[in-house]
Design a protein around this motif. Sequence first.
Motif, PDB file in Angstrom:
ATOM      1  N   THR A   1     -18.876 -16.052  10.382  1.00  0.00           N
ATOM      2  CA  THR A   1     -18.660 -17.339  11.029  1.00  0.00           C
ATOM      3  C   THR A   1     -17.793 -17.138  12.264  1.00  0.00           C
ATOM      4  O   THR A   1     -17.304 -16.037  12.515  1.00  0.00           O
TER       5      THR A   1
ATOM      6  N   LYS B   1     -14.827 -18.033  12.643  1.00  0.00           N
ATOM      7  CA  LYS B   1     -13.473 -17.667  12.218  1.00  0.00           C
ATOM      8  C   LYS B   1     -13.314 -16.156  12.056  1.00  0.00           C
ATOM      9  O   LYS B   1     -12.214 -15.624  12.164  1.00  0.00           O
ATOM     10  N   ASP B   2     -14.432 -15.474  11.791  1.00  0.00           N
ATOM     11  CA  ASP B   2     -14.392 -14.028  11.570  1.00  0.00           C
ATOM     12  C   ASP B   2     -14.313 -13.236  12.884  1.00  0.00           C
ATOM     13  O   ASP B   2     -14.068 -12.034  12.864  1.00  0.00           O
TER      14      ASP B   2
END
Length: 194
Positions: free
Chosen positions: A2, A4-5
């Motif tokens: 995602t 966020k990664d």
Amino acid sequence: MTAKDLTPEQLVWFRENFDHTKNQELADALGTSLRCITRMARELGLWKTKEFVTAMQRNASEHGARATRLMGGNSGAANLQKYGKATRFKPGTSQKDRMSAEAFAEMRRRIGESRKETFRKERVRVNWGFEQRTKLRVVKCPKEKVSLRSSLRKRGYEIARASNEAVITETTRRCRQMEARAERIGIQFTNLNF
């Protein structure tokens, strides 16, 4: 994977390049799948630019045209230039000439069955007093009766196809001789003018 990664540098790079780079190139650069690229773009609210999408569509169209030309071209386009019609069949070629004898016989059989079924349904509709859905003449009647119905309609009588009931309205231009002839044939009249 995602959004966020992604590392801050990857996130900045992704935001800067998404709108004008193919998804496959983005996926290769980030080491992820096409589906993840789509998901991350949706999370971040990113879209491709209109110019990029137009360029990709034009590229796909040109690639398709090149591929068609390499395979011998589009015979429809060639015929459009030769005959003025975009057809891949030569003028004067019938369906029978293009099909095998068995395939042609099967096609004719199916057409015949379909027509018989349509006639049957229309006959049932007329027998039950419903309006016809096609213009097929399903009720055998003399040509004189068909002609008389048409003449009555022209004079303003309301009479349905294959019907034996005519309605006289206030806009009807009555003709006693025509009504007498119609009654002899079996057409009944109803007067709505009281």
